[in-house]
Design a protein around this motif. Structure first.
Motif, PDB file in Angstrom:
ATOM      1  N   LYS A  97       0.875  -1.200   0.078  1.00 36.74           N
ATOM      2  CA  LYS A  97      -0.065   0.020  -0.088  1.00 36.74           C
ATOM      3  C   LYS A  97       0.966   1.249   0.044  1.00 36.74           C
ATOM      4  O   LYS A  97       0.520   2.201  -0.720  1.00 36.74           O
ATOM      5  CB  LYS A  97      -1.166  -0.042   1.125  1.00 36.74           C
ATOM      6  N   ALA A  98       1.941   1.120   0.828  1.00 37.19           N
ATOM      7  CA  ALA A  98       2.639   2.473   0.928  1.00 37.19           C
ATOM      8  C   ALA A  98       3.541   2.592  -0.419  1.00 37.19           C
ATOM      9  O   ALA A  98       3.700   3.918  -0.813  1.00 37.19           O
ATOM     10  CB  ALA A  98       3.874   2.187   2.111  1.00 37.19           C
TER      11      ALA A  98
ATOM     12  N   GLU B 132       1.010   4.125  -2.933  1.00 38.77           N
ATOM     13  CA  GLU B 132       0.514   5.560  -2.734  1.00 38.77           C
ATOM     14  C   GLU B 132       1.913   6.339  -3.150  1.00 38.77           C
ATOM     15  O   GLU B 132       1.647   7.514  -3.696  1.00 38.77           O
ATOM     16  CB  GLU B 132       0.577   5.659  -1.017  1.00 38.77           C
TER      17      GLU B 132
ATOM     18  N   ILE C   5       9.778   3.657   1.219  1.00 38.50           N
ATOM     19  CA  ILE C   5       8.636   2.747   1.282  1.00 38.50           C
ATOM     20  C   ILE C   5       8.228   2.282   2.643  1.00 38.50           C
ATOM     21  O   ILE C   5       7.187   2.387   2.987  1.00 38.50           O
ATOM     22  CB  ILE C   5       8.664   2.001   0.290  1.00 38.50           C
TER      23      ILE C   5
ATOM     24  N   ARG D 269       7.098   5.127   5.047  1.00 42.10           N
ATOM     25  CA  ARG D 269       5.611   5.109   4.895  1.00 42.10           C
ATOM     26  C   ARG D 269       4.853   4.097   5.339  1.00 42.10           C
ATOM     27  O   ARG D 269       3.755   4.546   5.776  1.00 42.10           O
ATOM     28  CB  ARG D 269       5.340   5.361   3.403  1.00 42.10           C
ATOM     29  N   ALA D 270       5.304   3.024   5.399  1.00 43.63           N
ATOM     30  CA  ALA D 270       4.542   1.729   5.784  1.00 43.63           C
ATOM     31  C   ALA D 270       4.762   1.693   7.308  1.00 43.63           C
ATOM     32  O   ALA D 270       4.074   0.722   8.072  1.00 43.63           O
ATOM     33  CB  ALA D 270       5.051   0.580   5.017  1.00 43.63           C
TER      34      ALA D 270
END
Length: 220
Positions: A27-28, A31, A50, A53-54
């Motif tokens: 998902k990260a 995005e 990444i 973000r996750a």
């Protein structure tokens, strides 16, 4: 708690956390790539970004994915997994083979059409380099979802027994991947419309192919 029961429970919890972490990383990545534009975002986004973000460490990213391209592969497998779940839900509702196929195809096309064409092109390039795609865990193939639809159709007497569901499911998967490739490279390609037409033709052919046409003896 009984030790015999605690072990399997801990294992299931660990598997669930690992799956959640993988999905958070996917998902990260999506995005970040989407925010930056896929072409520039994919090459310019680092594994460390990444991971941040996750909400995981860089080491955790590399524990799940050896490279960014593997995130793309996981995205494809996740799409196939959701497709399979859609199939199961539709079959539970008791819909006909045609209705189930039309319903899950429409939902799948909507998901695919949300993905940037450049991302799909890169994903297919990566997939072509992967010779071993096991059909377990996160690596579910579309073939399995199609095969379940066709197996249910055979059990209901809606589809003859002349072809095995797995073989026929593979034919549907090949047709699907071919259409996705065409859509990824052709701005004017009508993915949903074309897939519905092609699947209808393939299903009609499966219903009318005879054992003799397959070189098999007729049932006595």
């Amino acid at each position: 708690m009984n030790e015999d029961k605690a072990g399997p429970r801990r294992s299931l919890l660990a598997q669930g956390r690992s799956r959640d972490t993988r999905q958070a990383i996917i998902k990260a990545a999506l995005e970040l790539w989407g925010e930056r534009g896929f072409d520039a975002g994919f090459d310019g986004t680092t594994a460390e970004e990444i991971a941040a973000r996750a909400g995981v460490s860089k080491a955790t990213f590399y524990y799940h994915f050896a490279r960014k391209e593997d995130v793309l592969l996981a995205t494809g497998w996740l799409t196939a997994k959701v497709f399979y779940e859609d199939v199961v839900k539709a079959l539970i509702d008791g819909s006909s083979t045609d209705d189930v196929l039309n319903d899950v195809t429409t939902k799948l096309c909507r998901r695919i059409e949300k993905v940037p064409r450049s991302a799909l092109r890169r994903m297919m390039q990566v997939m072509s380099d992967v010779s071993d795609r096991p059909q377990d865990g996160e690596r579910l193939r579309f073939q399995r979802g199609f095969a379940v639809i066709l197996l249910q159709g055979q059990q209901n007497g809606d589809i003859p027994q002349t072809l095995t569901p797995s073989d026929l499911g593979m034919m549907f998967e090949v047709m699907l991947m071919s259409a996705i490739r065409e859509w990824a490279y052709d701005e004017d390609f009508r993915l949903s419309e074309v897939l519905h037409e092609r699947f209808a033709v393939l299903l009609a052919g499966a219903r009318h192919v005879s054992a003799s046409a397959l070189g098999r003896p007729a049932a006595s």
